[in-house]
Each structure stands twice: as structure tokens, then as C-alpha cells.
Design a protein around this motif. Structure first.
Motif, mmCIF file in Angstrom:
data_model
loop_
_atom_site.group_PDB
_atom_site.id
_atom_site.type_symbol
_atom_site.label_atom_id
_atom_site.label_comp_id
_atom_site.label_asym_id
_atom_site.label_seq_id
_atom_site.Cartn_x
_atom_site.Cartn_y
_atom_site.Cartn_z
ATOM 1 N N MET B 60 0.833 -1.203 0.000
ATOM 2 C CA MET B 60 0.000 0.000 0.000
ATOM 3 C C MET B 60 0.863 1.246 0.000
ATOM 4 O O MET B 60 0.554 2.240 -0.651
ATOM 5 N N ARG B 61 1.950 1.180 0.743
ATOM 6 C CA ARG B 61 2.829 2.345 0.834
ATOM 7 C C ARG B 61 3.413 2.657 -0.528
ATOM 8 O O ARG B 61 3.472 3.819 -0.947
ATOM 9 N N ASN B 64 0.799 4.226 -2.572
ATOM 10 C CA ASN B 64 0.653 5.631 -2.175
ATOM 11 C C ASN B 64 1.742 6.481 -2.792
ATOM 12 O O ASN B 64 1.487 7.585 -3.271
ATOM 13 N N LEU B 65 2.955 5.959 -2.751
ATOM 14 C CA LEU B 65 4.070 6.718 -3.320
ATOM 15 C C LEU B 65 3.839 6.939 -4.810
ATOM 16 O O LEU B 65 4.073 8.023 -5.334
ATOM 17 N N ASN B 68 0.888 9.618 -5.119
ATOM 18 C CA ASN B 68 1.027 10.960 -4.553
ATOM 19 C C ASN B 68 2.466 11.459 -4.578
ATOM 20 O O ASN B 68 2.853 12.244 -3.739
ATOM 21 N N PHE B 69 3.234 10.981 -5.548
ATOM 22 C CA PHE B 69 4.652 11.330 -5.521
ATOM 23 C C PHE B 69 4.888 12.829 -5.657
ATOM 24 O O PHE B 69 5.950 13.314 -5.307
ATOM 25 N N VAL B 71 3.931 15.336 -4.015
ATOM 26 C CA VAL B 71 4.002 16.202 -2.846
ATOM 27 C C VAL B 71 5.402 16.246 -2.246
ATOM 28 O O VAL B 71 5.645 17.057 -1.361
ATOM 29 N N ILE B 72 6.313 15.411 -2.692
ATOM 30 C CA ILE B 72 7.649 15.462 -2.112
ATOM 31 C C ILE B 72 8.668 15.837 -3.175
ATOM 32 O O ILE B 72 8.401 15.738 -4.376
ATOM 33 N N SER B 73 9.822 16.276 -2.704
ATOM 34 C CA SER B 73 10.815 16.815 -3.620
ATOM 35 C C SER B 73 11.445 15.687 -4.434
ATOM 36 O O SER B 73 11.332 14.514 -4.103
ATOM 37 N N ALA B 74 12.095 16.093 -5.506
ATOM 38 C CA ALA B 74 12.661 15.106 -6.424
ATOM 39 C C ALA B 74 13.656 14.208 -5.704
ATOM 40 O O ALA B 74 13.642 12.990 -5.876
ATOM 41 N N SER B 76 13.888 13.481 -2.479
ATOM 42 C CA SER B 76 13.225 12.554 -1.554
ATOM 43 C C SER B 76 12.584 11.426 -2.325
ATOM 44 O O SER B 76 12.629 10.258 -1.913
ATOM 45 N N ARG B 80 13.392 7.383 -1.989
ATOM 46 C CA ARG B 80 12.367 6.391 -1.636
ATOM 47 C C ARG B 80 12.230 5.347 -2.725
ATOM 48 O O ARG B 80 12.091 4.156 -2.459
ATOM 49 N N TRP B 243 7.047 18.154 -9.199
ATOM 50 C CA TRP B 243 6.812 18.576 -7.830
ATOM 51 C C TRP B 243 5.683 19.575 -7.813
ATOM 52 O O TRP B 243 5.687 20.542 -8.569
ATOM 53 N N ILE B 244 4.761 19.365 -6.922
ATOM 54 C CA ILE B 244 3.600 20.258 -6.883
ATOM 55 C C ILE B 244 4.010 21.643 -6.405
ATOM 56 O O ILE B 244 3.350 22.634 -6.709
#
Lengths: 332, 257
Positions: B60-61, B64-65, B68-69, B71-74, B76, B80, B243-244
Motif C-alpha cells: 500500500m505504501r 501511495n508513493l 502521490n509522488f 508532494v515530495i521533492s525530487a 526525496s 524512496r 513537484w507540486i
């Protein structure tokens, strides 16, 4: 049962908690009313989920306000309905035990109880969370962090636990770990504006704490923090914390000495690089915008206009103080 | 031509009290009884073990990644991604690393699967037994009675449905035999159960069968978790990150000024 008991706000202010727990004797008396013979009471008793959620919230607010007797009765009702071995009831019981524990020794006894439960069933998430909370309350943040990391290893989609972990790291001044945890929260709930703002706050703190002598890095951190606040405002209009942070970061960015010497259109590295810092004009505009908006929020909140009274008083006061500080600077 | 003769049958009013009413009452009561029997028979869903929980939620994680990728910086995201892809390829999150690469065992030998089958069996037995009993009861005591007349006309096609157990060819379709009344109540009492037991009841057999139909796909052979992880790793590999926060300040200014 009152609506506020069934569906309380996410963070219950003390006044509301007191009001809720003051209803406890009345509600508990009502529900125990005239008892019918066994089978008949089965027919009349209401078994709607709201009733039990109401009892749970009542229990929590009673524990908060120190009404342990009513809390005990709520707990007994819940136990009667769902049984001793229900995970949620076990967690509530643990919470009650923690609340009535007199000294450190009693807390340790509760802790051993948790260990015992977890030995039998390691998948009991509510109890694992209580264990972390208890470790935190016993002032053992390192152990709490370890326990929480263990929990998140087996259940990495738990936004609540990640947020708690971020807080724990922050109390230990481990900024990058806290940011990592908050990023995980955002991956689970991408549109949580409060988490975006929280992220901005931690970025601001961390860039001030770690890069005070390196202007380039400091600016990088502040820019990202500013953008986080922008995003939180984009997601939630009139978000006080967002505007507060925006004003704070932009004024800080404007006061950076290197700003003028180095306009820094540093090429954005497409792979790993962060975004190029925004232009000076943009920052100034954002600063103006934040100041205007904060002033508006403070003014309208003070006037008690309808629709503007949902802010927490402490936050409004802080915003007013920030505005005043700014005004004094201008006078000088 | 004269109008078609309206058939009149003089029925003993006792038929109403001693056949129609008892069948209806018995059917309603059986439904209620079945509802509670189902509740008693239901076994709680089996708890997953910790490694299983971990396996499922790690997947699931990753999902999620993937969703919703932005919302975090390139950087990060790259970190991940590298971590998860590596872990997935190594099978680090598998609940049962031993079984990796082996073919799926026969689902019939899987005890968890057997339990699911047992649950279904129980449900079916709870359906079938009372039905057989009641039908036998009606056949033994009430067969061959014409017990009521429907207040509206019907086409002859309904004859076999409404007059089962009454072997008269020329009888008007509007007359209903007792066995047919049993079938009508069997299929038509759902609203009554909804009224008595609430909407989510297990009393009626029709809805019960439908629910089982829906369950069926879930019962099918579940996918190999290792395959799921590998395909998820591939999905992560192909993501093009944006990145949003890129240009958020301009968006905000454009929106608010």
C-alpha cells in the motif's frame, strides 16, 4: 446524546472537553434507566454506532477533566458491549489505567501489562500505540521512537503514527528525520494542508538551526519552507498558520544579505536539484499578500464577524504580535 | 358473444385463517430465525499475522508513493524509489520469503481457504434445510387448496407458477394455490424483513445468494505477493517526477491578486 459528543472537532479545546464531561452523570443515568427483563431489554436497547462513539468520546473527555468515576462507568459500558478482548476497548482500558496511575511505579505496571498483551498478539495496533504514548509520557523519548519505528515497519500506511514520529524527532532536534516522517504523512494524505504548513514550520526551524552560517543553504531551506506554506494556503483559503508562516519566511528571505548580491538563477538540476529560488519581486508580493491577509484575519476575528470566529485565540494573538513587530520596525 | 364467465369458487373462510395466514406467519418467522442463525454461525474473519499485515501495508505504501509522488521533492522521491525498488526486488517485505518463486499451493489444501468454504457451506445449509422442511410441511398438509384470488388479471403463462399443485386446466389464472403462495412469500418477503430486521439482514435467500456471488471473485486464487511487489517496482521505475511546489508561489499570486 449531544452532537458534539458523537462528532467532536479534531482537537477538543479544554472548554468543550469540560462541557462534555459535565454531561456525563446525566447521560450515564439516562442510559441505565428502568431495566427490563433480559430479552425485552434486548429489543429496546439502541445499538447504533453513534451511542458507542458517544461513550468513547465521553470517556476521553472525562479522563481529561479528571472525572475518573464517570470514565470508569463509560468504560464498563463499553466493555459490557464489546467484551474484554476487543482491541479498542483494551486501548481505552489502558488509557484509563494510565490516567488513574498514581506514581511512576503504577505506570510501569501498566507498561508491563501492555508488553504482556503484545506478547500474545503482536498485531494489536491500538495497544502498540498506547505503549508508544506511555513511553513518551514516562519521559523516555528514545524508547518511544524505537517502538514507533517498529510499529511503522509493520504498518507503514498509518498517517497518525508517522505524524507522531515526526513530533518525537522534532523534540530531539532531528530535523531531517522529522521531515522524512512528515513526507510520509503527505504521501498518505496528499492534500492535508495542516501537514504542508507543519512541514513548512519544520523546514524553517531546521534551516535556521543548521545553516545559520551558510547563506546559500539557508535560502534554499527558506524557499522550500515558503513554498510549503504557499501550498497549504492554496489548499485552504484563509489558513492562519499558512499565512503566518508565509509572512515569517518571506520577511526572513527579504532580509537575507546575499539576496541582492546573488540573484541566483542557479540552474535547476533536473535530476536531484531543488527548485530555483523565486524572484525578489515575487517574494515581495507574497510578503505583502501575507501581511494584508493576516491583518484582515485579525481584524475580522476581533470584530467577531460570522465565519471568521473559528480561529484559535492563541494563534490570532500570535499573528497580531507578528504584525505589531513588523509595524514597529517600519516606524524605526 | 356473452362476456366470459367469471369463475366464482366458494371458499371456506377458514382457508384464510388456517392456510394463508399460517404459511405467511411461518415464512416471516423462518426468515427472522434464519437471520439470527446466520449471525450465530458467522465466524469472525481470521486475523492476519504481523508479517502479512506488513506485506500488505508495504505494498500500500508503494502504491501511495506512486499516486502521490508529487508532494515530495525530487531527491526525496528518488531516495524512496531506490529504496523500495531494491527492497521489492529482494523480497524484503514478503510475509513468507521461503515460498518465493515456488508455485502456488493448491487452494484446496490451504486451511484458510477451507475455512472460507466452510462459511459458505454453513450459509447454504441454513438456507436449504428450512426451505426443504417447510415445503415438505406445505405439501403434506395444504397441497391442492385454492386459497385466494388475486385482485388483478394475469396472462395464462402464470398458470404453472400460481397454481402448482392444483391440476385443473380451466381454472382462471387469478386463483392461487397454497404451494404457489409459499413460493410467492419465499421471494417476496424481502421488504418485510427490511422493515423488521433493518436493511442489512440475512433473512432472504435471494439476496443471500447474490451476496455470495459477489464474494466469489475474492475467493478466487489470490495473487502471488512476490509478483505484485515486482510489478509495483516496475510501476515505480517508470514514474516521471514533478513537484507540486514547482511554481506554487506564482499560482497563489495569480489566484489571490
Amino acid at each position: 446524546m449531544a452532537a458534539e459528543l458523537i462528532n467532536p472537532p479534531p482537537s477538543v479545546p479544554p472548554a468543550l472537553a469540560l462541557r462534555m464531561s459535565q454531561q456525563a452523570p446525566r447521560i450515564l443515568q439516562q442510559s441505565s434507566g428502568p431495566s427490563l427483563p433480559y430479552l425485552l431489554s434486548l429489543l429496546t436497547a439502541s445499538d447504533a454506532p453513534e451511542t458507542w462513539i458517544g461513550y468513547e468520546n465521553l470517556l476521553l473527555s472525562c479522563l481529561r477533566t479528571g472525572d475518573d468515576r464517570s470514565a470508569r462507568m463509560c468504560l464498563e459500558k463499553l466493555t459490557q458491549r464489546f467484551g474484554e478482548s476487543n482491541e479498542r476497548v483494551m486501548a481505552l482500558r489502558g488509557m484509563y489505567d494510565e490516567a488513574v496511575a498514581e506514581d511512576y511505579k503504577a505506570l510501569e505496571a501498566v507498561f508491563r501489562g501492555y508488553e504482556e498483551i503484545l506478547k500474545q498478539d503482536p498485531t494489536n495496533m491500538p495497544i502498540r500505540k498506547r505503549r508508544v504514548a506511555l513511553l513518551k509520557a514516562m519521559n523516555r523519548p528514545i524508547d518511544a521512537t524505537t517502538a514507533l519505528v517498529g510499529l511503522l515497519d509493520s504498518s507503514p500506511t498509518d498517517a497518525e503514527a508517522w505524524a507522531e514520529l515526526a513530533d518525537l524527532y522534532l523534540t530531539q532536534n532531528l530535523y531531517s528525520q522529522a521531515i522524512f516522517s512528515l513526507e510520509e504523512v503527505l504521501l498518505i494524505t496528499p492534500n492535508a494542508w495542516n501537514i504542508h504548513a507543519r512541514m513548512g514550520e519544520i523546514l524553517y526551524l531546521s534551516s535556521l538551526a543548521t545553516n545559520s552560517n551558510n547563506d546559500g543553504n539557508l535560502m534554499q531551506g527558506l524557499c522550500e519552507s515558503m513554498r510549503r506554506f504557499c501550498r497549504s494556503i492554496e489548499l485552504c483559503d484563509n489558513y492562519l498558520r499558512g499565512y503566518y508562516g508565509l509572512k515569517l519566511t518571506t520577511s526572513r528571505l527579504l532580509s537575507l544579505p546575499s539576496k541582492t548580491s546573488k540573484p541566483a538563477p542557479a540552474a535547476t538540476d533536473p535530476q536531484f536539484g531543488d527548485l530555483a529560488p523565486p524572484s525578489l519581486a515575487t517574494i515581495e508580493k507574497l510578503h505583502e499578500l501575507a501581511t494584508a491577509k493576516l491583518a484582515e484575519i485579525v481584524r475580522r476575528n476581533a470584530a467577531g464577524e460570522s465565519g471568521w470566529d473559528g480561529y484559535e485565540q492563541a494563534e490570532v494573538i500570535a499573528a497580531r504580535e507578528l504584525l505589531d513587530r513588523d509595524a514597529q520596525k517600519v516606524k524605526r | 358473444m356473452a362476456q366470459p364467465v367469471v369463475q366464482t369458487i366458494h371458499r371456506d373462510p377458514a382457508l384464510f385463517y388456517w392456510i394463508l395466514l399460517p404459511i405467511t406467519v411461518v415464512m416471516v418467522l423462518t426468515g427472522i430465525l434464519r437471520h439470527y442463525a446466520m449471525i450465530l454461525l458467522q465466524s469472525a474473519p481470521k486475523k492476519q499475522t504481523l508479517p502479512q499485515v506488513r506485506q500488505q501495508r508495504s505494498l500500500m505504501r508503494a502504491i501511495n508513493l506512486r499516486n502521490n509522488f508529487n508532494v515530495i521533492s525530487a531527491s526525496s522521491f528518488q531516495n524512496r524509489k531506490a529504496l523500495m525498488v531494491q527492497a521489492f526486488k529482494d523480497g524484503a517485505f514478503l510475509a513468507d520469503p521461503e515460498a518465493r518463486g515456488k508455485p502456488r499451493p493448491n487452494p484446496m489444501t490451504d486451511p484458510a481457504m477451507m475455512e472460507g468454504m466452510m462459511g459458505m457451506m454453513k450459509g447454504n445449509v441454513a438456507m436449504m434445510v428450512p426451505q426443504t422442511l417447510i415445503m415438505g410441511w406445505i405439501n403434506a398438509f395444504f397441497s391442492g387448496f385454492v386459497i385466494m384470488k388475486l385482485p388483478f388479471p394475469l396472462t395464462p403463462q402464470f398458470k404453472s407458477m400460481l397454481q402448482s399443485g392444483v391440476g385443473t386446466r380451466d381454472l382462471d389464472v387469478r386463483w392461487v394455490s397454497s404451494l404457489s403462495w409459499y413460493f410467492l412469500t419465499l421471494f417476496g418477503l424481502q421488504p418485510v424483513y427490511n422493515f423488521i430486521l433493518g436493511s442489512n439482514n440475512a433473512a432472504s435467500q435471494v439476496t443471500q445468494q447474490m451476496a455470495q456471488m459477489n464474494q466469489m471473485p475474492g475467493m478466487g486464487p489470490e495473487q502471488d505477493p512476490d509478483k505484485l511487489f515486482l510489478s509495483e517496482a516496475e510501476n515505480l521505475e517508470v514514474i516521471e517526477h514533478y513537484w507540486i511546489l514547482d511554481g506554487v508561489e506564482d499560482r497563489l499570486l495569480a489566484k489571490l491578486t
